[in-house]
Design an enzyme around this catalytic site. Structure first.
Site, PDB file in Angstrom:
ATOM      1  N   GLY A  75     -21.630 -19.051 -82.751  1.00 18.34           N
ATOM      2  CA  GLY A  75     -21.371 -18.169 -83.885  1.00 18.34           C
ATOM      3  C   GLY A  75     -22.474 -18.299 -84.908  1.00 18.34           C
ATOM      4  N   CYS A 102     -22.825 -24.439 -78.740  1.00 17.71           N
ATOM      5  CA  CYS A 102     -23.615 -24.163 -79.947  1.00 17.71           C
ATOM      6  C   CYS A 102     -22.788 -24.401 -81.224  1.00 17.71           C
ATOM      7  CB  CYS A 102     -24.180 -22.744 -79.873  1.00 17.71           C
ATOM      8  SG  CYS A 102     -25.517 -22.472 -81.033  1.00 17.71           S
ATOM      9  N   TYR A 103     -22.392 -23.366 -81.944  1.00 19.19           N
ATOM     10  CA  TYR A 103     -21.575 -23.604 -83.138  1.00 19.19           C
ATOM     11  C   TYR A 103     -20.326 -24.420 -82.777  1.00 19.19           C
ATOM     12  CZ  TYR A 103     -18.721 -22.796 -87.293  1.00 19.19           C
ATOM     13  OH  TYR A 103     -17.945 -22.977 -88.414  1.00 19.19           O
ATOM     14  N   HIS A 188     -26.843 -22.250 -74.450  1.00 24.05           N
ATOM     15  CA  HIS A 188     -25.859 -21.231 -74.061  1.00 24.05           C
ATOM     16  C   HIS A 188     -25.760 -21.110 -72.539  1.00 24.05           C
ATOM     17  CE1 HIS A 188     -24.932 -19.523 -78.024  1.00 24.05           C
ATOM     18  NE2 HIS A 188     -26.119 -20.013 -78.332  1.00 24.05           N
ATOM     19  N   GLU A 190     -23.730 -19.399 -70.887  1.00 24.67           N
ATOM     20  CA  GLU A 190     -23.186 -18.100 -70.465  1.00 24.67           C
ATOM     21  C   GLU A 190     -24.252 -17.033 -70.245  1.00 24.67           C
ATOM     22  OE1 GLU A 190     -23.012 -19.491 -73.398  1.00 24.67           O
ATOM     23  OE2 GLU A 190     -22.966 -18.078 -75.056  1.00 24.67           O
ATOM     24  N   ASP A 246      -9.433   4.092 -65.389  1.00 30.73           N
ATOM     25  CA  ASP A 246      -8.444   3.216 -66.012  1.00 30.73           C
ATOM     26  C   ASP A 246      -7.020   3.745 -65.863  1.00 30.73           C
ATOM     27  OD1 ASP A 246     -10.714   1.882 -66.709  1.00 30.73           O
ATOM     28  OD2 ASP A 246     -10.748   2.596 -68.776  1.00 30.73           O
ATOM     29  N   LYS A 386     -13.872  -3.895 -67.270  1.00 29.50           N
ATOM     30  CA  LYS A 386     -14.027  -2.710 -66.432  1.00 29.50           C
ATOM     31  C   LYS A 386     -14.263  -3.047 -64.952  1.00 29.50           C
ATOM     32  CE  LYS A 386     -14.450   1.805 -66.609  1.00 29.50           C
ATOM     33  NZ  LYS A 386     -13.604   2.665 -67.434  1.00 29.50           N
TER      34      LYS A 386
END
Ligand code: XMP
Length: 530
Positions: A75, A102-103, A188, A190, A246, A386
């Site tokens: 963040g 991180c944060y 990070h 991710e 959807d 999605k």
């Protein structure tokens, strides 16, 4: 708060209270990182179910929700800022396995008695991380790995009971652990720029949290059907089927649970693409209880001579609700409305509640329905991304053609015929659009663009065909690449493909003598022309 936002808030609260399946859940606490959704996607890719929670969720609530591990996102804040987002300290007391990113790492250090140094200068970019203790989190990785850094603060002193497990040239504590279930990383894992980041996350999920990676589309379908049967009981539901992915997947899933007690209404407003209505009826007619309403007369009569895009949208939205209500009355007693809301809609609406932003276009499909109809809403896809919706759709046997179809705006071709609309101009656009999509598919480019369509402009220009002067219509082609439709770039379609499309449109659509390709990105343009 608007009525729609209020409804969203209520249904969020409701879904928090509903007894849920016992599926083990990993909680991602959101500290405002641009990567929070990405963390969720990576966890789901490891076949582990996760949900994003606001950072102030209590440990008790997480316990009630069957949480087996907690990830703290990054963040933009610094832990020393006034009003910096914090955490229920009980969440960090060892009751849950925790991974701070991180944060999230700074917060763990700060709350658990370590010290965070405000660096003053940011580190942004790749770094080489040396692993000093691979236990659990870094198992299977090399002694040094590339990782993506994006931070200001760093951990200066570890909390009691923690030890460093990785370093970089600049950082003595690039990662830390309590030797049991609490871990944190400064980098990070991710993002794609951390090549082995997915393994770090998987190690946390499998080795530390004990997850087994059994959350598959088949498992989702089985659990969702069971939950729908339990919550719907013997009540009746309706669904507005648009032909989009959807609503198609939501309806098919609910039909699997309650069969004929779901009625789907497919409203053809006369603004669909070529053969679209036929395809929807052919695909879903045999699978669902489907009512096909040809309401094109009504819609086109009300749209006659209307030029302003927002007025077009308002008329279509209003008319849609009227037609749908008429149908609902005919069906008789109905208690529930099925909607194809997906996770990004839920997350975005949540964050929109707190922000004000200029309204560029009103996007409505059937968003107004629940407010006017007083029906309980069922949203079986509200926790899916999605790509997961598509995988679930494939599991349910929905054809690829429908699953990979580009998104199509609720007002349909009404916002792609620029200016006033009539049946003839719609037919011209349909033909040009169909040729464009046909050629994209033939060149194997359909899936590599996010959206592609033709626009019929009111411009007429001079041309020459054979020995004759023509004065015909101008068609614009639009194809974009985008992740989230908030920003987009124009797709670099090869010239020879564009040439083929242009030649075919001019030859096969008599009214058109000129084709142009739209090379504007969003912003400053938008994806649709109206
Ligand atoms: P824009 O044109 O705003 O489009 O860049 C972003 C995405 O939204 C779709 N869009 C709509 N969808 N009702 C909808 O359901 C609408 O009125 C509408 N207007 C734009 C557009 O097709 C693109 O995917």
């Amino acid at each position: 708060m608007s009525a729609a936002e209020k409804r969203l808030r209520e249904s969020e609260e409701q879904s928090a209270q509903t007894p849920r399946s016992r599926r083990a859940t990993v909680a991602i606490l959101d500290y405002g990182s641009q990567y929070t959704q990405l963390i969720a996607r990576r966890v789901r890719e490891s076949r582990v179910y996760c949900e994003i929670f606001p950072h102030d969720v209590t440990a008790d609530e997480l316990g009630r929700r069957g949480v087996v591990g907690v990830i703290l996102s990054g963040g933009p804040a610094s832990v020393y800022e006034k009003d910096a987002p914090s955490i229920d300290p009980k969440t960090l007391d060892g009751r849950f396995p925790v991974l701070g990113i991180c944060y999230g790492m700074h917060l763990m250090a700060h709350v658990l008695g370590g010290e965070v140094a405000p660096e003053g200068k940011r580190e942004y970019g790749p770094a080489s991380v040396e692993i000093t203790d691979p236990a659990a989190l870094f198992e299977g990785l090399g002694a040094a790995e590339r990782a993506w850094m994006s931070h200001g603060d760093t951990v200066k002193r570890l909390p009691p009971g923690f030890h460093g497990i990785a370093t970089t040239e600049r950082l003595p504590f690039a990662a830390m652990s309590d030797g049991r279930t609490r871990f944190a990383v400064q980098f990070h894992p991710e993002v794609m720029h951390t090549p082995r980041g997915a393994e770090v996350l998987r190690n946390f999920l499998y080795r530390v949290c004990g997850c087994s990676g059994d959350w598959t589309p088949a498992a989702f379908v089985e659990e969702a059907v069971e939950e729908l049967r339990r919550t719907i009981g013997d009540r009746h539901a309706i669904c507005a089927l648009s032909g989009g992915v959807d609503s198609a997947v939501a309806a098919t899933l609910v039909a699997k649970a309650i069969g004929d007690r779901l009625t789907c209404v497919f409203i053809d407003h006369g603004l669909l693409r070529e053969s679209e209505a036929e395809q929807v009826v052919a695909t879903f007619g045999p699978r669902l209880r489907l009512i096909h309403v040809d309401a094109s007369e009504r819609f086109l009569a009300r749209l006659k001579d209307v030029v302003d895009p927002e007025t077009k949208r308002a008329i279509i939205g209003e008319e849609f609700i009227r037609v749908f209500e008429d149908q609902a009355k005919r069906i008789g007693a109905v208690d529930l409305l099925v909607q194809g809301t997906i996770y990004p809609d839920v997350i975005e609406s949540r964050s929109r509640e707190s922000k004000t932003s200029a309204r560029i276009k009103t996007h409505h499909n059937v968003g107004g329905l629940p407010d006017v109809m007083d029906l309980e809403v069922v949203e079986p896809l509200r926790r899916l991304f999605k790509d997961e919706v598509r995988r679930v759709g494939a599991e349910l046997g929905i054809p690829e053609d429908i699953l990979w179809r580009h998104p199509f705006p609720g007002p349909g071709l009404a916002v792609r015929v620029i200016g006033a609309i009539d049946r003839h101009s719609l037919d011209v656009l349909r033909r040009a659009d169909a040729i464009f999509l046909e050629e994209l598919r033939a060149a194997d480019l359909y899936r590599s663009v996010a959206q592609a369509f033709a626009v019929l402009t009111p411009i007429r220009s001079v041309g020459v065909m054979g020995d004759y002067r023509t004065y015909g219509a101008l068609v614009a082609l639009r194809a974009v690449t985008t992740e989230d439709f908030m920003t987009a770039d124009w797709a670099r379609i090869p010239y020879d493909v564009l040439a083929r499309i242009s030649t075919r449109i001019v030859n096969e659509v008599a009214e058109v003598n000129r084709v142009v390709y739209d090379v504007s990105s969003k912003p400053p343009a938008t994806i649709e022309w109206e």
